[in-house]
Design an enzyme around this catalytic site. Structure first.
Site, short mmCIF file in Angstrom:
data_model
loop_
_atom_site.label_atom_id
_atom_site.label_comp_id
_atom_site.label_asym_id
_atom_site.label_seq_id
_atom_site.Cartn_x
_atom_site.Cartn_y
_atom_site.Cartn_z
N ASN A 1 -6.68 3.65 10.62
CA ASN A 1 -6.41 2.29 10.17
C ASN A 1 -6.81 2.02 8.94
O ASN A 1 -6.42 1.17 8.42
CB ASN A 1 -7.30 1.37 11.28
N SER B 1 2.97 0.09 7.79
CA SER B 1 3.17 -1.28 7.21
C SER B 1 4.71 -1.51 6.86
O SER B 1 5.20 -0.44 7.08
CB SER B 1 2.49 -1.71 6.08
N TYR C 1 0.84 0.20 -3.10
CA TYR C 1 0.45 0.28 -1.80
C TYR C 1 1.82 0.49 -0.99
O TYR C 1 1.55 1.16 0.13
CB TYR C 1 0.36 -1.38 -1.20
N THR D 1 -6.42 -11.50 7.57
CA THR D 1 -7.63 -10.37 7.08
C THR D 1 -8.09 -10.65 5.73
O THR D 1 -7.13 -11.18 5.15
CB THR D 1 -7.31 -9.00 7.65
#
Ligand SMILES: NC(=O)c1ccc[n+]([C@@H]2O[C@H](COP(=O)([O-])OP(=O)(O)OC[C@H]3O[C@@H](n4cnc5c(N)ncnc54)[C@H](OP(=O)(O)O)[C@@H]3O)[C@@H](O)[C@H]2O)c1
Length: 275
Positions: free
Chosen positions: A88, A138, A191, A229
């Site tokens: 994670n 993702s 990312y 988050t």
């Protein structure tokens, strides 16, 4: 029989924390809350103890191979193996970050892709039969985020090797350093490229698992949804518990399941096309 054990990397906050919480309630074994910072990790364990849950803290910085190998030694000594691994831990630079793009590219690929890969390389040898691995990817990790179709094809080679995939990730970093990312048609963010790498890694890992002498090893890549988050600066629409749902689903797949196996799982726990 040795006691079963699950490891969640980056378990001290966000989605990882919620995965630890859920596994403590649903998994019949110990749950290791792995965190790079001891104070943050132990604090998270205390928060869960206040809920009558009992995770075990262990230090793990996925950027640090000696930290990874200490976790492996601990698992081997205390449990004699590993039953669930949830990869994670990850980083994402903010849009407003002033870190030069080349540095962001290198750090994003190093942590999210190579860090995850190094954890797998260290811990896969101690996976027990029926182990479940979840690579948290993702929606950013979908192949279609690469605009250049020729580049896409390189990731789609049916027998793509780990070495070749690592080569593609290094090529991306090198193009980022040379300011050629757009020109070469890589995905628009560092990312995205790191998570495309994590997804592609998952598929080739399952092919290796299928050849493994240990029975029923399963790995899947999961998109947890857009979750509230620190990574999303609190803008995500799902709670951390909702984000944890598809991850915990993939971590607790029953023995000898035929599908999902080496798949790309969406936030509703359904398999979707990665392409
Ligand atoms: N939030 C979303 O909407 C969303 C969407 C799609 C995918 N994801 C993925 O879901 C996962 C969890 O994200 P999140 O939103 O919960 O992020 P987060 O709140 O920023 O938490 C990230 C976790 O990873 C840890 N971490 C970062 N680098 C590490 C390293 N080198 N070694 C060990 N731990 C490290 C962090 O530790 P520290 O506390 O020490 O920094 C933290 O525990 C990530 O893989 C992310 O890419 C998130």
């Amino acid at each position: 029989m040795a006691r079963k054990v699950a490891v969640v990397t980056g378990g001290n906050k966000g989605i990882g924390y919620a995965v630890v919480k859920e596994l403590c309630q649903k998994f019949n074994g110990d749950v290791i809350l792995a965190a790079r910072d001891e104070a943050r990790g132990k604090d998270a364990v205390e928060q869960l103890k206040a809920l009558n849950l009992n995770p075990v803290y262990h230090q793990l910085d996925i950027d640090d191979t000696s930290s990874i190998s200490q976790l492996k030694d601990f698992l081997h000594k205390e449990y004699g193996g590993l039953d669930i691994l949830v990869n994670n831990a990850a980083i994402a630079y903010k849009m407003a970050s002033t870190t030069p793009d080349a540095e962001q590219a290198e750090n994003s690929i190093n942590t999210n892709f190579f860090g995850t890969l190094n954890v797998c390389k260290a811990l896969f040898p101690i996976l027990r039969p029926h182990a479940r691995v979840v690579n948290v990817s993702s929606s950013a990790g979908r192949l279609s985020n690469i605009p250049n179709k020729e580049l896409q094809k390189k990731f789609l080679v049916s027998n793509l090797t780990e070495e070749e995939l690592c080569g593609l990730m290094k090529e991306f970093v090198s193009d980022a350093k040379a300011g050629l990312k757009r020109e070469k048609g890589w995905a628009h963010t560092n990312y995205m490229m790191s998570k495309i790498g994590v997804s592609a890694l998952t598929f080739l890992q399952q092919r290796e698992f299928d050849k493994d002498s240990r029975e029923d090893l399963v790995v899947n890549a999961v998109h947890p949804g857009y979750v509230n988050t620190d990574m999303t600066s609190g803008k995500g629409v799902r709670t951390i518990e909702e984000g944890a749902e598809p991850i915990v689903y993939a971590a607790l797949l029953p023995p000898n399941i035929k599908s999902p196996k080496g798949e790309y799982i969406w936030e509703d726990s359904k398999v979707v096309s990665w392409v």
